[in-house]
Structures are given as structure tokens and as C-alpha cells.
Scaffold this motif. Structure first.
Motif, PDB file in Angstrom:
ATOM      1  N   VAL A 160     -40.997  39.775 -12.650  1.00  0.00           N
ATOM      2  CA  VAL A 160     -40.064  40.504 -11.861  1.00  0.00           C
ATOM      3  C   VAL A 160     -38.639  40.035 -13.015  1.00  0.00           C
ATOM      4  CG1 VAL A 160     -38.092  39.682 -10.291  1.00  0.00           C
ATOM      5  CG2 VAL A 160     -40.754  39.926  -9.470  1.00  0.00           C
ATOM      6  N   GLY A 161     -38.785  38.748 -12.944  1.00  0.00           N
ATOM      7  CA  GLY A 161     -37.594  37.951 -14.211  1.00  0.00           C
ATOM      8  C   GLY A 161     -37.476  38.763 -15.667  1.00  0.00           C
ATOM      9  N   ALA A 162     -38.500  39.241 -16.366  1.00  0.00           N
ATOM     10  CA  ALA A 162     -38.961  40.244 -17.541  1.00  0.00           C
ATOM     11  C   ALA A 162     -38.340  41.664 -17.233  1.00  0.00           C
ATOM     12  CB  ALA A 162     -40.493  40.087 -17.926  1.00  0.00           C
ATOM     13  N   VAL A 163     -38.684  41.867 -16.016  1.00  0.00           N
ATOM     14  CA  VAL A 163     -38.036  43.558 -15.963  1.00  0.00           C
ATOM     15  C   VAL A 163     -36.542  43.914 -15.955  1.00  0.00           C
ATOM     16  CG1 VAL A 163     -40.353  44.345 -15.682  1.00  0.00           C
ATOM     17  CG2 VAL A 163     -39.520  43.842 -13.820  1.00  0.00           C
ATOM     18  N   SER A 164     -36.518  42.553 -14.869  1.00  0.00           N
ATOM     19  CA  SER A 164     -34.751  42.620 -14.891  1.00  0.00           C
ATOM     20  C   SER A 164     -34.175  42.310 -15.374  1.00  0.00           C
ATOM     21  CB  SER A 164     -34.699  41.600 -13.349  1.00  0.00           C
ATOM     22  OG  SER A 164     -35.358  41.760 -12.386  1.00  0.00           O
ATOM     23  N   ALA A 165     -34.553  41.046 -16.428  1.00  0.00           N
ATOM     24  CA  ALA A 165     -33.810  41.012 -17.913  1.00  0.00           C
ATOM     25  C   ALA A 165     -33.376  41.710 -19.027  1.00  0.00           C
ATOM     26  CB  ALA A 165     -33.946  39.568 -18.225  1.00  0.00           C
ATOM     27  N   LEU A 166     -34.674  42.939 -18.531  1.00  0.00           N
ATOM     28  CA  LEU A 166     -34.558  43.999 -19.955  1.00  0.00           C
ATOM     29  C   LEU A 166     -33.824  45.216 -19.534  1.00  0.00           C
ATOM     30  CD1 LEU A 166     -35.915  45.550 -21.794  1.00  0.00           C
ATOM     31  CD2 LEU A 166     -37.271  47.142 -19.968  1.00  0.00           C
ATOM     32  N   ILE A 167     -33.035  44.799 -17.847  1.00  0.00           N
ATOM     33  CA  ILE A 167     -32.171  46.534 -17.835  1.00  0.00           C
ATOM     34  C   ILE A 167     -30.864  45.561 -16.891  1.00  0.00           C
ATOM     35  CG2 ILE A 167     -33.355  48.216 -17.778  1.00  0.00           C
ATOM     36  CD1 ILE A 167     -33.213  47.452 -14.404  1.00  0.00           C
ATOM     37  N   ALA A 168     -31.033  43.934 -16.932  1.00  0.00           N
ATOM     38  CA  ALA A 168     -29.550  43.209 -17.024  1.00  0.00           C
ATOM     39  C   ALA A 168     -29.641  43.089 -15.854  1.00  0.00           C
ATOM     40  CB  ALA A 168     -28.382  44.076 -17.395  1.00  0.00           C
ATOM     41  N   LEU A 169     -30.534  43.387 -14.597  1.00  0.00           N
ATOM     42  CA  LEU A 169     -30.708  42.760 -13.871  1.00  0.00           C
ATOM     43  C   LEU A 169     -30.685  40.967 -12.928  1.00  0.00           C
ATOM     44  CD1 LEU A 169     -32.282  45.458 -11.651  1.00  0.00           C
ATOM     45  CD2 LEU A 169     -30.062  45.629 -12.373  1.00  0.00           C
ATOM     46  N   GLY A 170     -30.665  40.347 -12.071  1.00  0.00           N
ATOM     47  CA  GLY A 170     -30.689  39.361 -11.358  1.00  0.00           C
ATOM     48  C   GLY A 170     -32.103  39.447 -10.899  1.00  0.00           C
ATOM     49  N   GLY A 171     -32.456  40.203 -10.428  1.00  0.00           N
ATOM     50  CA  GLY A 171     -34.236  40.380  -9.873  1.00  0.00           C
ATOM     51  C   GLY A 171     -34.046  40.799  -8.171  1.00  0.00           C
ATOM     52  N   ALA A 195     -30.045  33.357  -4.878  1.00  0.00           N
ATOM     53  CA  ALA A 195     -30.430  32.183  -5.106  1.00  0.00           C
ATOM     54  C   ALA A 195     -31.243  32.068  -6.411  1.00  0.00           C
ATOM     55  CB  ALA A 195     -30.947  31.180  -3.795  1.00  0.00           C
ATOM     56  N   ILE A 196     -32.258  33.085  -6.165  1.00  0.00           N
ATOM     57  CA  ILE A 196     -32.896  33.265  -6.969  1.00  0.00           C
ATOM     58  C   ILE A 196     -32.410  33.955  -8.851  1.00  0.00           C
ATOM     59  CG2 ILE A 196     -35.097  33.902  -7.993  1.00  0.00           C
ATOM     60  CD1 ILE A 196     -36.892  34.160  -5.318  1.00  0.00           C
ATOM     61  N   ALA A 197     -31.733  34.167  -8.258  1.00  0.00           N
ATOM     62  CA  ALA A 197     -30.322  35.668  -9.610  1.00  0.00           C
ATOM     63  C   ALA A 197     -30.227  34.904 -10.507  1.00  0.00           C
ATOM     64  CB  ALA A 197     -30.162  36.674  -8.808  1.00  0.00           C
ATOM     65  N   PRO A 198     -29.933  32.986 -10.265  1.00  0.00           N
ATOM     66  CA  PRO A 198     -29.045  32.343 -11.385  1.00  0.00           C
ATOM     67  C   PRO A 198     -30.609  32.041 -12.344  1.00  0.00           C
ATOM     68  CG  PRO A 198     -27.841  32.465  -9.386  1.00  0.00           C
ATOM     69  CD  PRO A 198     -28.697  32.733  -8.946  1.00  0.00           C
ATOM     70  N   ALA A 199     -31.375  31.887 -11.914  1.00  0.00           N
ATOM     71  CA  ALA A 199     -32.445  31.657 -13.078  1.00  0.00           C
ATOM     72  C   ALA A 199     -32.645  33.029 -13.843  1.00  0.00           C
ATOM     73  CB  ALA A 199     -33.271  30.792 -11.948  1.00  0.00           C
ATOM     74  N   ILE A 200     -32.642  33.965 -12.825  1.00  0.00           N
ATOM     75  CA  ILE A 200     -32.886  35.055 -14.284  1.00  0.00           C
ATOM     76  C   ILE A 200     -31.449  35.019 -15.163  1.00  0.00           C
ATOM     77  CG2 ILE A 200     -33.338  37.548 -14.526  1.00  0.00           C
ATOM     78  CD1 ILE A 200     -35.138  37.463 -11.785  1.00  0.00           C
ATOM     79  N   VAL A 201     -30.293  35.381 -14.574  1.00  0.00           N
ATOM     80  CA  VAL A 201     -29.127  35.844 -15.383  1.00  0.00           C
ATOM     81  C   VAL A 201     -28.610  34.494 -16.354  1.00  0.00           C
ATOM     82  CG1 VAL A 201     -26.830  35.978 -14.979  1.00  0.00           C
ATOM     83  CG2 VAL A 201     -27.987  37.207 -13.080  1.00  0.00           C
ATOM     84  N   GLY A 202     -29.257  33.502 -15.764  1.00  0.00           N
ATOM     85  CA  GLY A 202     -28.408  32.084 -16.710  1.00  0.00           C
ATOM     86  C   GLY A 202     -29.508  32.397 -18.472  1.00  0.00           C
ATOM     87  N   PRO A 203     -30.064  32.601 -18.321  1.00  0.00           N
ATOM     88  CA  PRO A 203     -31.378  32.410 -19.344  1.00  0.00           C
ATOM     89  C   PRO A 203     -30.994  33.975 -20.210  1.00  0.00           C
ATOM     90  CG  PRO A 203     -32.583  31.782 -17.842  1.00  0.00           C
ATOM     91  CD  PRO A 203     -31.612  32.205 -16.846  1.00  0.00           C
ATOM     92  N   ALA A 204     -31.044  34.837 -19.436  1.00  0.00           N
ATOM     93  CA  ALA A 204     -30.862  36.224 -20.020  1.00  0.00           C
ATOM     94  C   ALA A 204     -29.291  36.090 -21.006  1.00  0.00           C
ATOM     95  CB  ALA A 204     -31.013  37.024 -19.548  1.00  0.00           C
TER      96      ALA A 204
END
Length: 283
Positions: A160-171, A195-204
Motif C-alpha cells: 500500500v505504501g509503495a503504490v500510494s507513494a508512486l502516485i503521491a497518495l497517503g494510502g 493516522a497511518i497516512a503520515p507514515a507514508i507521506v513523511g518519508p515519501a
């Protein structure tokens, strides 16, 4: 030449108004659906790319980076609002967040190294089925009895994190479907996804900022791929509207919420498909 010197006053006013409106819309969506609002911001930032003087081949990368930059404070505000009312399942978060972080780094590295059109196609291919599934899935039908609070859950969230970051989503667009299919209540689905979204957005965001520094051809007013004007005014609008979306979410029945979510995602995917056809279609 500075950003403000490169635009006349009318042009600058129109861009600021568009960015504020984008922020208000995406902030409300972030609170209401527990998505980052990138599904609103990316298409509008692509539209504004010409006004901002961004070369066509870089517009998707700038849209992704600027969207991620504004998503971080937006989703932190939405997550805080949901946590305050007890809508976050922290057990799920502890297993999902590490996978989200790792996947986000992988997806962002991929996004930096592919052509804009590849990302736009991936956007449609990934988002369009979600809208259809959200509308078609009958109430009470679940993929799993409970959310996988184990290594399996971490691995799922890595994807989920990988495909979300590919298209700039937070999951959120994926996690709302995933957690909703595990029998969680609507409020828990939205709150935990937020609550999970910042764990994707921050590193991306960190990866795409580093990857965009020093890239030739970008106009004034950029920090790498992040457009400063867009970041400032979209963030202002989003921070105002995110808590409003959270409060409205609490008032909407679960079945209606799911249908609205499906229609919203479907509309965004169709809009991006039309954009692709106009830019890259025959003739």
C-alpha cells in the motif's frame, strides 16, 4: 528572476486563488474520507503547471511533490482530530505503520525515475477499480474477519505504501477499502487510515525533495520539485478545512459514506483518464 517578478498581478492572484481553493477542497476531503486530498490536489496542480511555468515533462513530478508537501500537515491535523475522539485503532497502526514507511520510500524512488505519463497511467489503473469496488461491494461483505495485526499486515501495508507513494497518495484510498473490508466501523476505518497516512507521506516527501534538488529546467519558486507558492496556500486552505471534514464525517451514515467515497474516487480517476486522453491521445 523571482517567482513574483515572473508573474503579473492578475496572474499571481488567479494562481493564489486556485491554490487556496485546492487546499480547502483537499483539506475537507482529508478529514471526511481519511485520504490525503492528493486525489484533488494532483489533477489541479497538473492544470496549474502551465501557469507556474513548469515544463510539461516535469509537471507530474512537481504535482506529486507539492501535493506530498501539503499532505503532511493536512494529515497530521486530520489524524490528531480523529485520535482526539478515539477513532484510531493503535494496535493496527503499530503493525501497519512500519510497512507503510518502507513501502513509501520504494514507491517514491520509483516515481522519481519514471516519466510523468507512466505515473499518470498508474494513477488511473490504481484508482479507477477502487471506485468501482467501493460502489459495487454489498454492505456486510468483508475480505477478512479482522484486520491482520501481524507480519502479514505489515507486508500488505508495504505494498500500500509503495503504490500510494508512486502516485503521491497517503494510502487512505487503499486503506479505507482494506480496513473497511475487515469489518471495522466507518469511524475506525477513517480514523485509523488517517493516522497511518503520515507514515507514508513523511518519508515519501523527504525522498522526493532530495531527488528534485538541482534538477535543471525548473522555474523560480521551487524547492526541488516542491512549488513553494502551492505549498503555502494549499496548506493554509487544507488546515482550515480538514477539521470541518472530520466533523461532517461523524454525522454521515456508514452506507452513504461508502457510496460517496466510491463516487468521489471514480470521478477523480475518470478526470485523470480524460486528462491523459487530451494530452496524449491521437492528434
Amino acid at each position: 528572476m523571482s517567482l513574483f517578478q515572473s508573474m503579473d498581478l492578475e496572474h499571481l492572484t488567479l494562481v493564489i486563488a486556485l491554490m487556496l481553493a485546492t487546499g480547502l477542497a483537499s483539506g475537507f476531503i482529508a478529514g471526511f474520507f481519511a485520504v490525503t486530498g492528493s486525489v484533488i490536489r494532483v489533477p489541479l496542480l497538473l492544470f496549474a503547471g502551465g501557469w507556474l511555468g513548469i515544463p510539461a515533462e516535469m509537471r507530474m513530478h512537481v504535482a506529486l511533490a507539492t501535493s506530498l508537501a501539503t499532505a503532511l500537515p493536512t494529515m497530521l491535523a486530520a489524524a490528531r482530530a480523529h485520535a482526539r475522539v478515539g477513532d484510531v485503532d493503535w494496535t493496527i497502526w503499530r503493525w501497519f505503520a512500519p510497512g507503510a514507511l518502507i513501502g513509501a520510500v520504494i514507491g517514491t524512488v520509483a516515481a522519481i525515475n519514471v516519466h510523468s505519463v507512466v505515473i499518470e497511467i498508474a494513477y488511473v489503473v490504481l484508482i479507477l477499480p477502487l471506485g468501482i469496488i467501493a460502489l459495487a461491494r454489498p454492505a456486510g461483505i468483508h475480505l477478512l474477519k479482522t484486520a491482520p495485526v501481524n507480519l502479514f499486515g505489515t507486508l500488505i501495508e508495504m505494498v500500500v505504501g509503495a503504490v500510494s507513494a508512486l502516485i503521491a497518495l497517503g494510502g487512505g484510498v487503499f486503506n479505507v477499502m482494506l480496513l473497511g473490508g475487515c469489518g471495522l466501523t466507518k469511524d475506525r476505518v477513517v480514523g485509523t487510515s488517517a493516522a497511518i497516512a503520515p507514515a507514508i507521506v513523511g518519508p515519501a516527501l523527504a525522498v522526493i525533495i532530495i531527488g528534485g534538488i538541482g534538477v535543471p529546467g525548473l522555474p523560480a519558486g521551487q524547492f526541488g520539485y516542491v512549488n513553494i507558492l502551492g505549498f503555502v496556500f494549499i496548506t493554509i486552505g487544507a488546515m482550515i478545512a480538514a477539521p470541518i471534514g472530520t466533523r461532517v464525517n461523524a454525522m454521515v451514515p456508514e452506507r452513504l459514506h461508502r457510496r460517496l467515497y466510491g463516487l468521489f474516487i471514480l470521478g477523480v480517476a475518470v478526470n485523470m483518464l480524460v486528462h491523459l486522453m487530451v494530452l496524449y491521445g491521437p492528434g
